[in-house]
Design an enzyme around this catalytic site. Structure first.
Site, PDB file in Angstrom:
ATOM      1  N   GLU A  39      22.603 -26.504-134.362  1.00 54.61           N
ATOM      2  CA  GLU A  39      23.414 -27.444-133.354  1.00 54.61           C
ATOM      3  C   GLU A  39      24.823 -26.960-133.675  1.00 54.61           C
ATOM      4  OE1 GLU A  39      23.042 -31.347-135.079  1.00 54.61           O
ATOM      5  OE2 GLU A  39      20.916 -31.515-134.197  1.00 54.61           O
ATOM      6  N   SER A  90      17.116 -42.218-140.333  1.00 57.92           N
ATOM      7  CA  SER A  90      16.514 -42.381-139.145  1.00 57.92           C
ATOM      8  C   SER A  90      14.993 -42.494-139.346  1.00 57.92           C
ATOM      9  CB  SER A  90      16.938 -41.491-137.922  1.00 57.92           C
ATOM     10  OG  SER A  90      16.600 -41.681-136.590  1.00 57.92           O
ATOM     11  N   ARG A 141      30.167 -34.409-140.783  1.00 61.70           N
ATOM     12  CA  ARG A 141      28.610 -34.619-141.479  1.00 61.70           C
ATOM     13  C   ARG A 141      27.672 -33.851-141.140  1.00 61.70           C
ATOM     14  NH1 ARG A 141      27.160 -40.334-138.610  1.00 61.70           N
ATOM     15  NH2 ARG A 141      27.545 -39.915-136.671  1.00 61.70           N
ATOM     16  N   HIS A 142      27.922 -32.783-140.379  1.00 63.41           N
ATOM     17  CA  HIS A 142      26.768 -31.941-139.843  1.00 63.41           C
ATOM     18  C   HIS A 142      26.714 -30.563-140.570  1.00 63.41           C
ATOM     19  CE1 HIS A 142      26.843 -34.801-136.590  1.00 63.41           C
ATOM     20  NE2 HIS A 142      25.381 -34.572-136.435  1.00 63.41           N
ATOM     21  N   ARG A 173      24.372 -36.191-147.096  1.00 64.13           N
ATOM     22  CA  ARG A 173      24.981 -37.240-146.490  1.00 64.13           C
ATOM     23  C   ARG A 173      25.097 -38.525-147.487  1.00 64.13           C
ATOM     24  NH1 ARG A 173      24.122 -38.363-140.269  1.00 64.13           N
ATOM     25  NH2 ARG A 173      24.769 -36.257-139.633  1.00 64.13           N
ATOM     26  N   GLU A 216      25.341 -43.054-140.465  1.00 63.94           N
ATOM     27  CA  GLU A 216      23.929 -42.981-140.503  1.00 63.94           C
ATOM     28  C   GLU A 216      23.348 -42.168-141.793  1.00 63.94           C
ATOM     29  OE1 GLU A 216      21.899 -41.271-136.741  1.00 63.94           O
ATOM     30  OE2 GLU A 216      20.497 -40.389-138.216  1.00 63.94           O
ATOM     31  N   ARG A 229      19.042 -27.107-138.494  1.00 64.16           N
ATOM     32  CA  ARG A 229      19.618 -27.511-137.300  1.00 64.16           C
ATOM     33  C   ARG A 229      20.356 -26.644-136.755  1.00 64.16           C
ATOM     34  NH1 ARG A 229      18.667 -33.313-137.231  1.00 64.16           N
ATOM     35  NH2 ARG A 229      16.652 -33.560-138.180  1.00 64.16           N
TER      36      ARG A 229
HETATM   37  P1  ATP Z   1      22.974 -37.442-136.278  1.00 65.92           P
HETATM   38  O1  ATP Z   1      22.799 -38.464-135.058  1.00 65.92           O
HETATM   39  O2  ATP Z   1      23.952 -37.914-137.415  1.00 65.92           O
HETATM   40  O3  ATP Z   1      23.232 -36.104-135.772  1.00 65.92           O
HETATM   41  P2  ATP Z   1      20.267 -37.252-136.308  1.00 65.92           P
HETATM   42  O4  ATP Z   1      19.801 -38.360-135.239  1.00 65.92           O
HETATM   43  O5  ATP Z   1      19.921 -35.841-135.707  1.00 65.92           O
HETATM   44  O6  ATP Z   1      21.542 -37.541-136.938  1.00 65.92           O
HETATM   45  P3  ATP Z   1      17.793 -37.269-137.697  1.00 65.92           P
HETATM   46  O7  ATP Z   1      17.406 -36.198-137.096  1.00 65.92           O
HETATM   47  O8  ATP Z   1      17.083 -38.708-137.430  1.00 65.92           O
HETATM   48  O9  ATP Z   1      19.232 -37.332-137.606  1.00 65.92           O
HETATM   49  O10 ATP Z   1      17.844 -36.754-139.123  1.00 65.92           O
HETATM   50  C1  ATP Z   1      17.566 -37.864-140.184  1.00 65.92           C
HETATM   51  C2  ATP Z   1      18.787 -37.825-141.299  1.00 65.92           C
HETATM   52  O11 ATP Z   1      19.286 -36.301-141.489  1.00 65.92           O
HETATM   53  C3  ATP Z   1      20.000 -38.325-140.702  1.00 65.92           C
HETATM   54  O12 ATP Z   1      20.211 -39.774-140.698  1.00 65.92           O
HETATM   55  C4  ATP Z   1      21.116 -37.709-141.636  1.00 65.92           C
HETATM   56  O13 ATP Z   1      21.055 -38.428-142.801  1.00 65.92           O
HETATM   57  C5  ATP Z   1      20.317 -36.514-141.746  1.00 65.92           C
HETATM   58  N1  ATP Z   1      20.906 -35.477-140.707  1.00 65.92           N
HETATM   59  C6  ATP Z   1      20.723 -34.980-139.583  1.00 65.92           C
HETATM   60  N2  ATP Z   1      21.229 -34.293-139.108  1.00 65.92           N
HETATM   61  C7  ATP Z   1      21.897 -33.702-140.107  1.00 65.92           C
HETATM   62  C8  ATP Z   1      22.859 -32.409-140.205  1.00 65.92           C
HETATM   63  N3  ATP Z   1      23.151 -31.515-138.984  1.00 65.92           N
HETATM   64  N4  ATP Z   1      23.626 -32.170-141.488  1.00 65.92           N
HETATM   65  C9  ATP Z   1      23.443 -32.909-142.389  1.00 65.92           C
HETATM   66  N5  ATP Z   1      22.503 -34.010-142.286  1.00 65.92           N
HETATM   67  C10 ATP Z   1      21.759 -34.403-141.397  1.00 65.92           C
END
Ligand code: ATP
Length: 531
Positions: free
Chosen positions: A305, A457, A311-312, A505, A454, A303
């Site tokens: 981002e 998802s 948590r990211h 996570r 979370e 990602r």
């Molecule tokens: P968030 O809203 O917390 O940024 P997201 O909606 O982008 O998460 P999804 O794209 O649906 O999350 O990804 C599914 C799962 O992957 C999330 O529930 C989380 O456990 C994990 N996840 C998502 N983005 C990250 C990240 N940048 N770092 C670590 N774990 C992540």
């Protein structure tokens, strides 16, 4: 020169000269005495070495280059208990600490999260030179020790092995550590809440830990965290395999056409460019369209981002699954929910020692869960939040603080740290999410939470190509760019749902840790690319 000329011939000058001469003489005498002392010291050392009745029982081993095959049985430090009293064992571990005191040296040898006290004392069989050698070994060096296991009268609180100590017979260094360490394992292992006895309150900050991760990972808590993390993956694999899921491997290098441009890392790909996969979702769905029925995959997810949060990460491990169902996506929700329950039970039952080791350094309330897990509708969650004073619209997504608050409310009402929030507003979910046929403001989608954050998802995905194209258009998605995705459903595809779990996570929240960097062995975030 001028100064010298002025002082010559004066009584003052004479005095100065003799003072200088005296000083020189004294210096020379001291030097000679030192030389003599060293000579006799060397002689006594030589003599000591000649009389060193421990010679051959200690020293630095030559670099192990696999020249000889030595068959020697080693005992693991964790197995050093009263059962082995008075037996002779060999162990290989790291010198954790050592303290020389008169004619003896107390050392602690550590092997992963286990440690044992060792005594090297001058005796009929252990020479002074051997004790000196032991006390000079640098911390973190790897040593081979032959010793007799002895029961102790008083419990050794500073070691994991409290009932026995080792009386050393032979001691060799296998790989020496530098004398200056960027962090001490003792400091990095200190419980977060403890006052340190010397009153220095030494803590190792996160960047120092991550910069020196190889050392940091040696702490008992870290040894436990990454063993438990391996357990999460193993349980995920075993539990799903048991239920007929097939493990698949999806590409991490993807073409520009199949994904949008946002939040993806671009890599050069021969004469063109490609992207690092943000999720294996398209490929999981294609496996379903290809009749694999139930699939899962464990792999890196990227990602791009710039999210500098607790948590990211920019690279994490996704535990993803996708499953065909017959008539209702809750068939899939139940499988996922039950898999979580089984993972929690597996961790509780198989990793009690690791959980205890982590909570020694990072105290936390044990993780609670219900069997079967609690499933709440999004609307119910919103109602609970409103009752707690939060202003939130029916179609708003939950903010991170809202999620955390809801987690606390759920815990208070239902006594669970894990729950499922079902039926998210359609407006906050991606275009490929199946709308709720009974309420067009809702969708067949869900998130799962641990300690109010979370971890998963997921949703029922649209498996009808025409409807998928219609929804994409409504979301303003360029149909040309997702042609391959839509085409995957043109040859018939069963209804299906799935989800993506963030491994780091899950481990962070199960253990109640405060930062995802603690559960990623070599974390990648917007500011960290090494080590
Ligand atoms: P968030 O809203 O917390 O940024 P997201 O909606 O982008 O998460 P999804 O794209 O649906 O999350 O990804 C599914 C799962 O992957 C999330 O529930 C989380 O456990 C994990 N996840 C998502 N983005 C990250 C990240 N940048 N770092 C670590 N774990 C992540």
């Amino acid at each position: 020169m001028v100064f010298e000329a002025a002082s010559v011939g004066t009584p003052e000058g004479d005095q100065a000269k003799s003072k200088k001469a005296l000083k020189k003489e004294a210096k020379e005498a001291a030097k000679a005495a030192k030389k003599e002392e060293k000579k006799s010291q060397n002689a006594s050392q030589l003599q000591e070495a000649e009389n060193d009745y421990s010679a051959g029982k200690y020293g630095a081993l030559p670099m192990i280059q696999s020249g000889d095959k030595i068959s020697r049985e080693f005992t693991h430090v964790k197995d050093l208990t009263k059962v082995l009293a008075d037996q002779t064992v060999w162990i290989r571990g790291r010198l954790h600490t050592s303290r020389a005191k008169g004619k003896q040296c107390f050392a602690v040898i550590r092997q992963q999260q286990y440690s044992v006290q060792c005594l090297i004392a001058v005796s009929d069989t252990t020479s002074k030179a051997m004790v000196k050698f032991a006390s000079n070994i640098t911390k973190e060096s790897i040593v081979d020790v032959e010793a007799t296991v002895r029961i102790v009268n008083q419990s050794i609180e500073s070691c994991s092995q409290k009932t026995v100590e080792l009386h050393v017979i032979q001691l060799f260094t296998v790989s020496a550590a530098k004398s200056q360490l960027p962090l001490l394992i003792e400091d990095a292992s200190r419980p977060v809440k403890d006052e340190d006895p010397e009153g220095l309150n030494i803590r190792v900050n996160q960047d120092t830990r991550l910069d020196n991760r190889v050392l940091d990972l040696r702490t008992p808590a870290n040894q436990a965290i990454f063993r438990l993390e391996a357990g999460v993956c193993q349980l995920f694999r075993d539990i799903l395999t048991e239920q007929g899921f097939v493990e698949i491997h999806t590409p991490k290098i993807i073409s520009a056409a199949s994904e949008g441009g946002a939040n993806v890392f671009t890599v050069s790909y021969f004469k063109t460019s490609a992207y690092l996969a943000q999720s294996p979702q398209l490929y999981k769905q294609m496996a379903i369209a290809a009749d694999f029925d139930k699939v899962f995959t464990v792999g890196a997810v990227f990602r791009a981002e710039d999210s500098n949060t607790h948590r990211h990460l920019t690279e994490f491990v996704g535990l993803d699954l996708e499953m065909a169902f017959k008539y209702h996506y809750h068939e899939v929700v139940d499988v996922i929910a039950n898999s979580f329950t089984q993972i929690f039970k597996g961790l509780r039952d198989k990793f009690a020692a690791e959980i205890a080791a982590v909570s020694q350094q990072y105290p936390v309330e044990p993780f609670t869960f219900l069997d079967p897990p609690l499933r709440l509708d999004f609307a119910t969650g919103v109602k609970m939040l409103r009752e707690a004073g939060v202003e939130i619209g029916d179609e708003d997504d939950l903010s991170t603080p809202d999620e955390k608050l809801l987690g606390r409310l759920v815990k208070k009402t239902y006594d669970t740290d894990f729950y499922i929030l079902d039926k998210y507003p359609l407006a906050v979910r991606p275009f490929y999410t199946m709308p709720d046929p009974k309420d067009n403001k809702k969708s067949n989608s869900y998130d799962m939470f641990m300690r109010g954050e979370e971890v998963l998802s997921g949703a029922q995905r649209i498996h009808d190509p025409e409807f998928l194209a219609e929804r994409a258009k409504l979301h303003g998605v360029d149909l040309e760019k997702i042609k391959a995705y839509i085409d995957a459903f043109r040859f018939g595809c069963p209804p299906h749902a799935g989800g993506g779990i963030g491994m780091e996570r899950v481990v962070m929240l199960y253990l109640g840790l405060d930062n995802i960097r603690k559960t990623s062995m070599f974390p990648r975030d917007p500011k960290r690319l090494t080590p």
